[in-house]
Enzyme design. Structure first.
Site, PDB file in Angstrom:
ATOM      1  N   ARG A  99      -7.632   0.320  25.621  1.00  0.00           N
ATOM      2  CA  ARG A  99      -9.007  -0.183  25.593  1.00  0.00           C
ATOM      3  C   ARG A  99      -9.980   0.615  26.462  1.00  0.00           C
ATOM      4  NH1 ARG A  99      -7.363  -1.644  21.058  1.00  0.00           N
ATOM      5  NH2 ARG A  99      -7.136  -3.870  20.622  1.00  0.00           N
ATOM      6  N   ASP A 128      -9.480  -8.435  25.197  1.00  0.00           N
ATOM      7  CA  ASP A 128     -10.098  -7.167  24.831  1.00  0.00           C
ATOM      8  C   ASP A 128     -11.603  -7.142  25.063  1.00  0.00           C
ATOM      9  OD1 ASP A 128      -7.779  -5.867  24.196  1.00  0.00           O
ATOM     10  OD2 ASP A 128      -7.866  -6.339  22.059  1.00  0.00           O
TER      11      ASP A 128
END
Length: 405
Positions: A99, A128
């Site tokens: 990420r 996320d």
């Protein structure tokens, strides 16, 4: 209240959610949309993604599809593995570590195209959203962020499909596509949803898409050698490999021998527990081998300090703080510890197991047979142990004489 946005860069996968987000952004923000798709080893044909974006009205110059596999492994996966990072005792952080790189690329493209905002398809329940946004703010403090799942009312698959049908967004089902919510990259594949939402329900065998079942893995074991330099694997069976090629080769070996499956209930950063299943074949081999070469090249105090700080380091990555000062500070300490982590590890792969057969380092081994032997030696005076024990026991002796237990 809607943000005043002129141009937005969307993390775009071409799937249902982000295809709808692409249309939704234009309708709700009346802004120009740029798409970014990362090739981080998810083993998909990304060419249709460009055609889909074009069909949805995105200008060709606003479509970015970047192969970032080498950067991903070299600058994110390998530094993390130097720390032997594991979250909550088991998870090798396959989604977490990808990420910050995606956030970095979103920001780079925003600066290149003059965009003032980024957008992503992460939900308000997940980790996320935190990882993308913390990364973006760290690299572009004045960036505007649009998280549709926190704004719209399309909170079910039925509503998403209805929106797609209304606006002529084609959602084709890919042959063989998993019904689970999945994330994949060169380090791992994750699975969530469906029966996995019951932590007592066993995953079905056909869910696993990468690794052989240990039961069906070859009956013959395979012996490999991994060479490390400054804590990173650089050669497999005597052949030098780039970081991405190294991880890919270890993935193929691990998958063949049923290595790297994990069924885990973890604590999300936002607070709830989440059950997921993971396949990390190459990472599982790499972690075992790295700890083996550290066992002969790393000083005791340094090794124990690394083990003490590792859970904090892993938690920082899991929670999205890759670009934080504290992670960078810990990374400097970890990297300093790896200067002498050089040598070769010999391993045997067999039906889900990674077995260490040997480890050697020509120049950096701290294993001294003269001191360690159980046979006669001329370097260690065993009488010294008596004083060593007495000094360590002194506080117990004093406490005991005072009647304490």
């Amino acid at each position: 209240m809607k943000k005043d946005v002129k141009k937005v860069v969307l993390a775009y996968s071409g799937g249902l959610d982000t295809s709808i987000i692409l249309k939704w952004l234009g309708d709700n923000y009346n802004c120009e949309v740029v798409t970014f798709t990362a090739d981080i080893g998810q083993n998909e044909d990304l060419n249709p993604i460009k055609e889909k974006a074009l069909n949805l009205g995105i200008k060709e110059e606003n479509i970015f599809i970047l192969d970032i596999k080498e950067e991903f492994v070299k600058d994110y996966v390998f530094p993390m593995f130097r720390a032997n990072a594991i979250y909550e005792g088991e998870y090798l952080l396959g989604t977490s570590i990808a990420r910050p790189l995606i956030a970095k690329k979103l920001v780079e493209i925003a600066k290149k195209t003059g965009a003032d905002a980024i957008s992503h398809g992460a939900t308000g329940k997940g980790n996320d959203q935190v990882r993308f946004e913390l990364g973006a703010y760290a690299l572009m403090p004045d960036v505007k962020i649009i998280a549709p799942w926190r704004e719209w009312d399309l909170n079910s698959r039925e509503k998403l499909l209805a929106y797609a049908n209304k606006h002529g967004i084609s959602i084709e089902k890919k042959p063989g596509k998993s019904p689970y919510s999945m994330d994949s990259n060169l380090l791992h594949i994750s699975y969530e949803g469906l029966i996995l939402e019951d932590p007592n329900a066993s995953p079905q065998e056909d869910m696993w898409r990468w690794t052989s079942s240990p039961k069906d893995a070859p009956n013959e074991s395979e012996i490999i050698e991994i060479e490390f330099k400054n804590g990173d694997p650089v050669a497999l069976n005597g052949v030098n490999l780039s970081p991405a090629n190294m991880l890919n080769a270890l993935n193929n070996l691990g998958a063949k021998h049923g290595i790297g499956r994990l069924d885990l209930v973890e604590n999300r950063y936002v607070g709830m527990k989440s059950r997921g299943c993971y396949e990390t074949p190459g990472g599982t081999i790499m972690l075992k081998a790295h700890r083996a070469i550290e066992s002969i090249t790393l000083d005791k105090g340094a090794a124990h300090l690394k083990d003490e700080i590792m859970p904090k380091y892993a938690e920082l990555i899991y929670n999205g703080f890759w670009f934080s000062p504290e992670r960078l500070m810990l990374q400097a300490l970890i990297d300093e510890s790896q200067r002498h982590v050089n040598g070769v590890v010999r391993l045997e792969l067999y039906k889900g197991n990674v077995i260490i057969l040997g480890r050697s380092s020509k120049s950096d081994s701290l294993f001294d047979a003269e001191f360690s032997t159980f046979e006669e030696d001329e370097v260690f005076n065993q009488k010294d142990a008596e004083g060593f024990i007495k000094l360590n026991a002194l506080r117990f002796i004093i406490s005991g004489k005072n009647g304490r237990k």
